[in-house]
Design a protein around this motif. Structure first.
Motif, PDB file in Angstrom:
ATOM      1  N   GLU A   9      31.248  49.337  47.577  1.00 42.73           N
ATOM      2  CA  GLU A   9      30.197  49.288  46.575  1.00 42.73           C
ATOM      3  C   GLU A   9      30.506  48.044  45.764  1.00 42.73           C
ATOM      4  N   ILE A  10      29.590  47.077  45.806  1.00 40.03           N
ATOM      5  CA  ILE A  10      29.828  45.785  45.170  1.00 40.03           C
ATOM      6  C   ILE A  10      28.866  45.577  44.010  1.00 40.03           C
ATOM      7  N   ASP A  11      29.203  44.631  43.171  1.00 45.49           N
ATOM      8  CA  ASP A  11      28.313  44.232  42.082  1.00 45.49           C
ATOM      9  C   ASP A  11      27.317  43.235  42.668  1.00 45.49           C
ATOM     10  N   PRO A  12      26.022  43.577  42.709  1.00 45.94           N
ATOM     11  CA  PRO A  12      25.046  42.657  43.315  1.00 45.94           C
ATOM     12  C   PRO A  12      24.946  41.312  42.613  1.00 45.94           C
ATOM     13  N   ASP A  13      25.406  41.246  41.375  1.00 39.03           N
ATOM     14  CA  ASP A  13      25.406  39.970  40.660  1.00 39.03           C
ATOM     15  C   ASP A  13      26.639  39.133  40.983  1.00 39.03           C
ATOM     16  N   ARG A  14      27.539  39.672  41.799  1.00 36.18           N
ATOM     17  CA  ARG A  14      28.796  38.987  42.139  1.00 36.18           C
ATOM     18  C   ARG A  14      28.952  38.820  43.657  1.00 36.18           C
ATOM     19  N   ILE A  15      27.845  38.720  44.358  1.00 35.62           N
ATOM     20  CA  ILE A  15      27.913  38.616  45.816  1.00 35.62           C
ATOM     21  C   ILE A  15      28.670  37.357  46.249  1.00 35.62           C
ATOM     22  N   GLU A  19      31.722  37.378  48.773  1.00 30.35           N
ATOM     23  CA  GLU A  19      31.735  36.563  49.993  1.00 30.35           C
ATOM     24  C   GLU A  19      33.040  35.780  50.096  1.00 30.35           C
ATOM     25  N   GLU A  20      33.494  35.209  49.010  1.00 29.57           N
ATOM     26  CA  GLU A  20      34.762  34.466  49.028  1.00 29.57           C
ATOM     27  C   GLU A  20      35.922  35.415  49.335  1.00 29.57           C
ATOM     28  N   TYR A  21      35.927  36.574  48.714  1.00 30.11           N
ATOM     29  CA  TYR A  21      36.933  37.601  48.991  1.00 30.11           C
ATOM     30  C   TYR A  21      36.941  37.918  50.492  1.00 30.11           C
ATOM     31  N   GLY A  22      35.777  38.136  51.066  1.00 28.73           N
ATOM     32  CA  GLY A  22      35.674  38.455  52.486  1.00 28.73           C
ATOM     33  C   GLY A  22      36.171  37.339  53.390  1.00 28.73           C
ATOM     34  N   ARG A  23      35.790  36.114  53.084  1.00 26.51           N
ATOM     35  CA  ARG A  23      36.261  34.973  53.889  1.00 26.51           C
ATOM     36  C   ARG A  23      37.790  34.921  53.908  1.00 26.51           C
ATOM     37  N   ALA A  73      51.845  36.302  49.185  1.00 35.25           N
ATOM     38  CA  ALA A  73      51.266  35.648  47.998  1.00 35.25           C
ATOM     39  C   ALA A  73      49.769  35.394  48.156  1.00 35.25           C
ATOM     40  N   ALA A  74      49.337  34.924  49.314  1.00 37.88           N
ATOM     41  CA  ALA A  74      47.914  34.639  49.514  1.00 37.88           C
ATOM     42  C   ALA A  74      47.079  35.917  49.455  1.00 37.88           C
ATOM     43  N   CYS A  75      47.587  36.988  50.013  1.00 42.93           N
ATOM     44  CA  CYS A  75      46.869  38.270  49.955  1.00 42.93           C
ATOM     45  C   CYS A  75      46.785  38.777  48.520  1.00 42.93           C
ATOM     46  N   ARG A  76      47.865  38.639  47.801  1.00 43.06           N
ATOM     47  CA  ARG A  76      47.852  39.067  46.395  1.00 43.06           C
ATOM     48  C   ARG A  76      46.847  38.247  45.584  1.00 43.06           C
ATOM     49  N   GLU A  77      46.718  36.966  45.888  1.00 40.38           N
ATOM     50  CA  GLU A  77      45.732  36.124  45.202  1.00 40.38           C
ATOM     51  C   GLU A  77      44.307  36.604  45.495  1.00 40.38           C
ATOM     52  N   THR A  78      44.059  37.025  46.730  1.00 39.53           N
ATOM     53  CA  THR A  78      42.734  37.520  47.087  1.00 39.53           C
ATOM     54  C   THR A  78      42.431  38.826  46.356  1.00 39.53           C
ATOM     55  N   VAL A  79      43.398  39.708  46.279  1.00 43.30           N
ATOM     56  CA  VAL A  79      43.222  40.955  45.525  1.00 43.30           C
ATOM     57  C   VAL A  79      42.946  40.633  44.056  1.00 43.30           C
ATOM     58  N   GLU A  80      43.646  39.659  43.527  1.00 47.35           N
ATOM     59  CA  GLU A  80      43.438  39.251  42.135  1.00 47.35           C
ATOM     60  C   GLU A  80      42.032  38.677  41.938  1.00 47.35           C
ATOM     61  N   LEU A  81      41.508  37.950  42.916  1.00 47.76           N
ATOM     62  CA  LEU A  81      40.138  37.436  42.841  1.00 47.76           C
ATOM     63  C   LEU A  81      39.156  38.589  42.650  1.00 47.76           C
ATOM     64  N   ALA A  82      39.295  39.637  43.450  1.00 45.71           N
ATOM     65  CA  ALA A  82      38.398  40.786  43.330  1.00 45.71           C
ATOM     66  C   ALA A  82      38.572  41.481  41.986  1.00 45.71           C
ATOM     67  N   ARG A  83      39.804  41.620  41.541  1.00 39.40           N
ATOM     68  CA  ARG A  83      40.057  42.273  40.255  1.00 39.40           C
ATOM     69  C   ARG A  83      39.467  41.462  39.097  1.00 39.40           C
ATOM     70  N   ARG A  84      39.710  40.152  39.135  1.00 40.96           N
ATOM     71  CA  ARG A  84      39.255  39.270  38.058  1.00 40.96           C
ATOM     72  C   ARG A  84      37.725  39.204  37.990  1.00 40.96           C
ATOM     73  N   THR A  85      37.073  39.109  39.123  1.00 44.98           N
ATOM     74  CA  THR A  85      35.613  38.959  39.144  1.00 44.98           C
ATOM     75  C   THR A  85      34.883  40.298  39.104  1.00 44.98           C
ATOM     76  N   CYS A  87      33.973  42.033  41.517  1.00 43.97           N
ATOM     77  CA  CYS A  87      32.918  42.035  42.532  1.00 43.97           C
ATOM     78  C   CYS A  87      32.901  43.336  43.337  1.00 43.97           C
ATOM     79  N   ILE A  88      34.020  44.055  43.371  1.00 43.87           N
ATOM     80  CA  ILE A  88      34.102  45.330  44.081  1.00 43.87           C
ATOM     81  C   ILE A  88      34.210  46.441  43.047  1.00 43.87           C
ATOM     82  N   ARG A  89      33.274  47.368  43.109  1.00 47.66           N
ATOM     83  CA  ARG A  89      33.313  48.515  42.190  1.00 47.66           C
ATOM     84  C   ARG A  89      34.190  49.633  42.752  1.00 47.66           C
ATOM     85  N   ARG A  90      34.076  49.861  44.051  1.00 44.78           N
ATOM     86  CA  ARG A  90      34.889  50.871  44.724  1.00 44.78           C
ATOM     87  C   ARG A  90      34.771  50.642  46.219  1.00 44.78           C
TER      88      ARG A  90
END
Length: 105
Positions: A9-15, A19-23, A73-85, A87-90
């Motif tokens: 479940e994503i925030d539609p205003d943060r697609i 997308e960056e998280y997914g890439r 480290a790179a995976c943790r940065e990606t998790v942090e991207l989702a947390r910071r933005t 973009c993922i609600r659940r």
């Protein structure tokens, strides 16, 4: 083989953030020996639901990926991207197995 199906479940205003998280996760899964089958983003219908599918040769290999990626480290940065933005609600994770073809197929 085990295939992981993730429903987000994503925030539609943060697609764009999602997308960056997914890439990034596509690359991470490949680095840890998996095969990513892609992210599937909202088109028509629900605007806040996305999916991902990726596979590992076995549940044991998947569990090793989980342990290794938690320290990476790179995976943790990606998790942090989702947390910071935010973009993922659940999300929900399911484990699937492919149906083997009938003998002689």
């Amino acid at each position: 083989m085990i295939t992981v199906h993730v429903k987000y479940e994503i925030d539609p205003d943060r697609i764009a953030d999602f997308e960056e998280y997914g890439r990034q996760w596509v690359d991470h899964v490949a680095r840890f020996g998996g095969t990513h089958h892609g992210y599937f983003l909202p088109g028509e219908g629900d605007s806040d639901i996305a999916y991902a599918l990726f596979s590992y040769p076995s549940l044991a290999v998947y569990e090793q990926y989980r342990e290794d990626s938690a320290r990476d480290a790179a995976c943790r940065e990606t998790v942090e991207l989702a947390r910071r933005t935010r973009c993922i609600r659940r999300y929900e994770r399911r484990f699937l197995r492919p149906l083997d073809p009938a003998p002689g197929s």
